[in-house]
Design a protein around this motif. Structure first.
Motif, PDB file in Angstrom:
ATOM      1  N   THR A  77      34.650  37.371  27.404  1.00  0.00           N
ATOM      2  CA  THR A  77      34.743  38.824  27.260  1.00  0.00           C
ATOM      3  C   THR A  77      35.475  39.492  28.418  1.00  0.00           C
ATOM      4  O   THR A  77      35.918  40.635  28.289  1.00  0.00           O
ATOM      5  CB  THR A  77      33.340  39.450  27.131  1.00  0.00           C
ATOM      6  N   ASP A  78      35.567  38.784  29.548  1.00  0.00           N
ATOM      7  CA  ASP A  78      36.216  39.353  30.727  1.00  0.00           C
ATOM      8  C   ASP A  78      36.840  38.231  31.544  1.00  0.00           C
ATOM      9  O   ASP A  78      36.383  37.093  31.507  1.00  0.00           O
ATOM     10  CB  ASP A  78      35.185  40.080  31.607  1.00  0.00           C
ATOM     11  N   VAL A  79      37.876  38.595  32.291  1.00  0.00           N
ATOM     12  CA  VAL A  79      38.490  37.669  33.246  1.00  0.00           C
ATOM     13  C   VAL A  79      38.519  38.380  34.585  1.00  0.00           C
ATOM     14  O   VAL A  79      39.057  39.478  34.708  1.00  0.00           O
ATOM     15  CB  VAL A  79      39.911  37.253  32.820  1.00  0.00           C
ATOM     16  N   TRP A  80      37.881  37.748  35.570  1.00  0.00           N
ATOM     17  CA  TRP A  80      37.858  38.284  36.922  1.00  0.00           C
ATOM     18  C   TRP A  80      38.806  37.413  37.730  1.00  0.00           C
ATOM     19  O   TRP A  80      38.566  36.212  37.907  1.00  0.00           O
ATOM     20  CB  TRP A  80      36.446  38.222  37.479  1.00  0.00           C
ATOM     21  N   VAL A  81      39.911  37.986  38.176  1.00  0.00           N
ATOM     22  CA  VAL A  81      40.918  37.237  38.929  1.00  0.00           C
ATOM     23  C   VAL A  81      40.674  37.458  40.424  1.00  0.00           C
ATOM     24  O   VAL A  81      40.658  38.590  40.896  1.00  0.00           O
ATOM     25  CB  VAL A  81      42.346  37.682  38.559  1.00  0.00           C
ATOM     26  N   TRP A  82      40.470  36.358  41.119  1.00  0.00           N
ATOM     27  CA  TRP A  82      40.205  36.387  42.558  1.00  0.00           C
ATOM     28  C   TRP A  82      41.372  35.772  43.294  1.00  0.00           C
ATOM     29  O   TRP A  82      41.910  34.752  42.867  1.00  0.00           O
ATOM     30  CB  TRP A  82      38.953  35.580  42.880  1.00  0.00           C
ATOM     31  N   GLU A  83      41.722  36.356  44.406  1.00  0.00           N
ATOM     32  CA  GLU A  83      42.670  35.731  45.321  1.00  0.00           C
ATOM     33  C   GLU A  83      41.968  35.630  46.665  1.00  0.00           C
ATOM     34  O   GLU A  83      41.435  36.614  47.176  1.00  0.00           O
ATOM     35  CB  GLU A  83      43.949  36.551  45.451  1.00  0.00           C
ATOM     36  N   ALA A  84      41.930  34.436  47.191  1.00  0.00           N
ATOM     37  CA  ALA A  84      41.278  34.180  48.474  1.00  0.00           C
ATOM     38  C   ALA A  84      42.315  33.653  49.455  1.00  0.00           C
ATOM     39  O   ALA A  84      43.218  32.911  49.070  1.00  0.00           O
ATOM     40  CB  ALA A  84      40.146  33.166  48.297  1.00  0.00           C
ATOM     41  N   ASP A  85      42.151  34.025  50.712  1.00  0.00           N
ATOM     42  CA  ASP A  85      43.101  33.589  51.736  1.00  0.00           C
ATOM     43  C   ASP A  85      43.176  32.076  51.863  1.00  0.00           C
ATOM     44  O   ASP A  85      44.216  31.527  52.210  1.00  0.00           O
ATOM     45  CB  ASP A  85      42.748  34.190  53.093  1.00  0.00           C
ATOM     46  N   ASP A  86      42.058  31.392  51.590  1.00  0.00           N
ATOM     47  CA  ASP A  86      42.026  29.939  51.701  1.00  0.00           C
ATOM     48  C   ASP A  86      40.844  29.392  50.902  1.00  0.00           C
ATOM     49  O   ASP A  86      40.059  30.158  50.337  1.00  0.00           O
ATOM     50  CB  ASP A  86      41.960  29.493  53.167  1.00  0.00           C
ATOM     51  N   HIS A  87      40.731  28.084  50.856  1.00  0.00           N
ATOM     52  CA  HIS A  87      39.673  27.434  50.074  1.00  0.00           C
ATOM     53  C   HIS A  87      38.279  27.766  50.612  1.00  0.00           C
ATOM     54  O   HIS A  87      37.332  27.906  49.834  1.00  0.00           O
ATOM     55  CB  HIS A  87      39.895  25.921  50.008  1.00  0.00           C
ATOM     56  N   ASN A  88      38.148  27.891  51.920  1.00  0.00           N
ATOM     57  CA  ASN A  88      36.848  28.226  52.484  1.00  0.00           C
ATOM     58  C   ASN A  88      36.387  29.610  52.029  1.00  0.00           C
ATOM     59  O   ASN A  88      35.232  29.801  51.653  1.00  0.00           O
ATOM     60  CB  ASN A  88      36.887  28.151  54.015  1.00  0.00           C
ATOM     61  N   ALA A  89      37.289  30.598  52.050  1.00  0.00           N
ATOM     62  CA  ALA A  89      36.939  31.947  51.594  1.00  0.00           C
ATOM     63  C   ALA A  89      36.533  31.915  50.121  1.00  0.00           C
ATOM     64  O   ALA A  89      35.574  32.581  49.722  1.00  0.00           O
ATOM     65  CB  ALA A  89      38.108  32.905  51.811  1.00  0.00           C
ATOM     66  N   TYR A  90      37.226  31.122  49.321  1.00  0.00           N
ATOM     67  CA  TYR A  90      36.882  30.993  47.899  1.00  0.00           C
ATOM     68  C   TYR A  90      35.489  30.372  47.733  1.00  0.00           C
ATOM     69  O   TYR A  90      34.670  30.849  46.947  1.00  0.00           O
ATOM     70  CB  TYR A  90      37.936  30.168  47.162  1.00  0.00           C
ATOM     71  N   GLN A  91      35.211  29.315  48.470  1.00  0.00           N
ATOM     72  CA  GLN A  91      33.902  28.669  48.366  1.00  0.00           C
ATOM     73  C   GLN A  91      32.783  29.612  48.787  1.00  0.00           C
ATOM     74  O   GLN A  91      31.730  29.669  48.140  1.00  0.00           O
ATOM     75  CB  GLN A  91      33.880  27.390  49.211  1.00  0.00           C
TER      76      GLN A  91
END
Length: 121
Positions: free
Chosen positions: A64-78
């Motif tokens: 129903t939704d797509v949340w697009v994330w951009e993180a500076d690096d893999h650690n920030a994403y985790q």
């Protein structure tokens, strides 16, 4: 002196589906839930993340939704995912259907090629 290369940002397409609990709330209650339960947890646990939110329920019943994330690096994403998992967002308000994670034009960096892009005029 050559420019210092940095790691490309991590982009995550979080495919989610609303739950009955989320849909039972009024629009104002939903906005308040994000403002008081989800966003503060993200800000407390991580830096270097940005997001955009897309409604897809008009065209899909599975997502129903797509949340697009951009993180500076893999650690920030985790750290982001850990923060979200500690809020009602994860599996209470939304079911996370899939996570598609990648880096933009990774193949071009790997092979030293120009990125393939399109421009419509």
């Amino acid at each position: 002196m050559p420019a210092e290369e940095t790691a490309p940002p991590v982009t995550a397409f979080m495919l989610i589906k609303t739950t009955p609990e989320w849909l039972a709330m009024t629009p104002q209650e939903r906005a308040d839930a994000f403002a008081t339960q989800v966003i503060p947890a993200i800000k407390a646990k991580t830096t270097g993340v940005r997001s955009r939110f897309y409604d897809t329920e008009f065209y899909s019943t599975r997502v129903t939704d797509v949340w697009v994330w951009e993180a500076d690096d893999h650690n920030a994403y985790q750290l982001l995912i850990d923060a979200l998992r500690e809020t009602p967002f994860w599996d209470r308000y939304f079911q996370v259907v899939d996570l598609l994670v990648g880096t933009e034009n990774g193949y071009a960096r790997t092979y030293g090629l120009d990125a393939v892009t399109t421009v419509s005029t």
